[in-house]
Design a protein around this motif. Structure first.
Motif, PDB file in Angstrom:
ATOM      1  N   LYS A 215       0.844  -1.336  -0.146  1.00 41.76           N
ATOM      2  CA  LYS A 215      -0.164   0.042   0.017  1.00 41.76           C
ATOM      3  C   LYS A 215       0.912   1.173   0.068  1.00 41.76           C
ATOM      4  CE  LYS A 215      -3.644  -2.600   1.912  1.00 41.76           C
ATOM      5  NZ  LYS A 215      -4.618  -2.668   3.196  1.00 41.76           N
ATOM      6  N   GLY A 216       1.187   1.913   1.121  1.00 44.81           N
ATOM      7  CA  GLY A 216       2.029   2.835   1.004  1.00 44.81           C
ATOM      8  C   GLY A 216       3.242   2.485   2.347  1.00 44.81           C
ATOM      9  N   THR A 217       4.475   2.291   1.761  1.00 45.46           N
ATOM     10  CA  THR A 217       5.596   2.041   2.490  1.00 45.46           C
ATOM     11  C   THR A 217       6.875   2.053   1.788  1.00 45.46           C
ATOM     12  OG1 THR A 217       6.093  -0.157   3.804  1.00 45.46           O
ATOM     13  CG2 THR A 217       5.200  -0.545   1.447  1.00 45.46           C
ATOM     14  N   ASP A 218       7.879   1.687   2.725  1.00 46.80           N
ATOM     15  CA  ASP A 218       9.243   1.820   2.132  1.00 46.80           C
ATOM     16  C   ASP A 218       9.782   0.198   2.743  1.00 46.80           C
ATOM     17  OD1 ASP A 218      11.775   2.031   1.947  1.00 46.80           O
ATOM     18  OD2 ASP A 218      12.031   3.734   3.475  1.00 46.80           O
ATOM     19  N   PHE A 219      10.235  -0.275   1.776  1.00 44.84           N
ATOM     20  CA  PHE A 219      10.636  -1.986   2.266  1.00 44.84           C
ATOM     21  C   PHE A 219      11.943  -2.363   1.285  1.00 44.84           C
ATOM     22  CE2 PHE A 219       7.507  -2.424  -0.771  1.00 44.84           C
ATOM     23  CZ  PHE A 219       7.639  -3.670  -1.633  1.00 44.84           C
ATOM     24  N   LEU A 220      12.559  -3.395   1.598  1.00 42.94           N
ATOM     25  CA  LEU A 220      13.574  -3.822   1.215  1.00 42.94           C
ATOM     26  C   LEU A 220      13.495  -5.456   0.697  1.00 42.94           C
ATOM     27  CD1 LEU A 220      16.549  -3.199  -0.191  1.00 42.94           C
ATOM     28  CD2 LEU A 220      17.535  -4.234   2.299  1.00 42.94           C
ATOM     29  N   THR A 221      13.709  -5.782  -0.259  1.00 37.42           N
ATOM     30  CA  THR A 221      13.298  -7.199  -0.750  1.00 37.42           C
ATOM     31  C   THR A 221      14.558  -7.896  -1.415  1.00 37.42           C
ATOM     32  OG1 THR A 221      11.041  -6.801  -1.236  1.00 37.42           O
ATOM     33  CG2 THR A 221      11.858  -8.974  -2.028  1.00 37.42           C
ATOM     34  N   THR A 229      13.574 -15.748  -0.152  1.00 42.17           N
ATOM     35  CA  THR A 229      13.090 -14.214  -0.340  1.00 42.17           C
ATOM     36  C   THR A 229      13.286 -13.680   1.014  1.00 42.17           C
ATOM     37  OG1 THR A 229      11.719 -14.292  -2.012  1.00 42.17           O
ATOM     38  CG2 THR A 229      11.399 -12.368  -0.767  1.00 42.17           C
ATOM     39  N   THR A 230      13.799 -12.493   1.356  1.00 45.88           N
ATOM     40  CA  THR A 230      14.003 -11.704   2.489  1.00 45.88           C
ATOM     41  C   THR A 230      13.206 -10.233   2.194  1.00 45.88           C
ATOM     42  OG1 THR A 230      15.967 -12.966   3.332  1.00 45.88           O
ATOM     43  CG2 THR A 230      15.279 -10.768   4.345  1.00 45.88           C
ATOM     44  N   LEU A 231      12.309  -9.985   3.228  1.00 45.85           N
ATOM     45  CA  LEU A 231      11.738  -8.635   2.987  1.00 45.85           C
ATOM     46  C   LEU A 231      11.954  -8.024   4.387  1.00 45.85           C
ATOM     47  CD1 LEU A 231       8.460  -7.580   1.062  1.00 45.85           C
ATOM     48  CD2 LEU A 231       8.560  -7.050   3.618  1.00 45.85           C
TER      49      LEU A 231
END
Length: 278
Positions: A215-221, A229-231
């Motif tokens: 949705k609205g976010t800041d993330f690293l994949t 997979t690491t999130l």
């Protein structure tokens, strides 16, 4: 007097018969309609005219010629058609250039060796990336050693991939589905703008082992060589799904998804690095 009457009656019948024969070969309504259609024909340089084939729907036509199945309403409007049920095989449809394919994202900057595979343009060879070039559905981007790249979607979402990463662009499958990125390998930082609608999906990020609804976010994949997979979520929240199991990863937490297994329970992560130009 009776003789004159019958002569006039005969002349009238001849005229009526002639008009009837003429109407069989030259229908007045069709001739008028055709001439009217010809007067509103757009300039051929502004688009193309297609003939609807059997089995084609408006969504299929929009996907084929506009690269977006969600543009069928705009297609109807361009053809001055109010009822979508009037689209039948054999009829002509005008496809204006103004509705043509638009890029999903623009490549803003890159360092080192960054390459683009333009499958949207039927190109089968990797080419050196260019600053500002458009990225369309099916296009792929990869970075080699000591290389980075940043691209921005039209929605305002920003993505940064690090060295030895490989991503594929995908458009949403319907009006309600968000656009997608498939991370084949490497690492991608995603900064998705917030929306006023808490139920609206802004983006979908997929890997070989998991799917992240954003949705609205800041993330690293990150995807390793084995497809795991690491999130890590730094702001907002991300719903991560694998093997029909979904976990909600909130700010300050992460999850790990081993290929073929459900995601782990979220665990704390350290503070993220500050992205450039934020």
């Amino acid at each position: 007097m009776d003789f004159v009457f019958f002569i006039n009656l005969f002349k009238l019948s001849v005229i009526i018969h002639s008009l009837f024969i003429f109407s069989l070969f030259f229908p007045i309504s069709e001739t008028f309609a055709d001439s009217k259609k010809q007067t509103i024909q757009p300039n051929p340089e502004d688009g193309i005219t297609i003939i609807v084939e059997k089995g084609q729907t408006l969504s299929i036509i929009s996907k084929t010629y506009l690269d977006d199945p969600r543009k069928w309403k705009e297609l109807l409007k361009s053809n001055q058609i109010d009822n979508p049920n009037l689209i039948i095989p054999g009829m002509k449809l005008w496809i204006p250039k103004s509705l043509g394919k638009k890029p999903l994202a623009d490549l803003q900057r890159f360092t080192g060796t960054t390459e683009v595979l333009k499958l949207s343009q039927k190109q089968n060879d990797w080419a050196k990336a260019k600053n500002g070039e458009g990225l369309y559905a099916k296009d792929e981007v990869r970075t080699l050693q000591e290389s980075e790249a940043q691209f921005i979607f039209l929605s305002g979402s920003r993505f940064e991939i690090t060295e030895n990463s490989h991503v594929i662009m995908e458009r949403g499958k319907s009006e309600t589905e968000p656009d997608e990125i498939f991370l084949r390998q490497g690492r991608i930082r995603s900064l998705i703008p917030k929306t006023s609608n808490p139920n609206q999906k802004m983006f979908l990020l997929k890997t070989e082992s998991a799917e992240s609804v954003v949705k609205g976010t800041d993330f690293l994949t990150e995807v390793d060589q084995n497809g795991n997979t690491t999130l890590s979520c730094y702001e907002g929240s991300v719903a991560v799904t694998a093997e029909k199991v979904t976990v909600l990863v909130n700010s300050g937490y992460a999850t790990f998804v081993e290929k073929g297994k459900p995601p782990l329970k979220p665990f704390p992560v350290p503070n993220p690095p500050i992205p450039e130009n934020k």
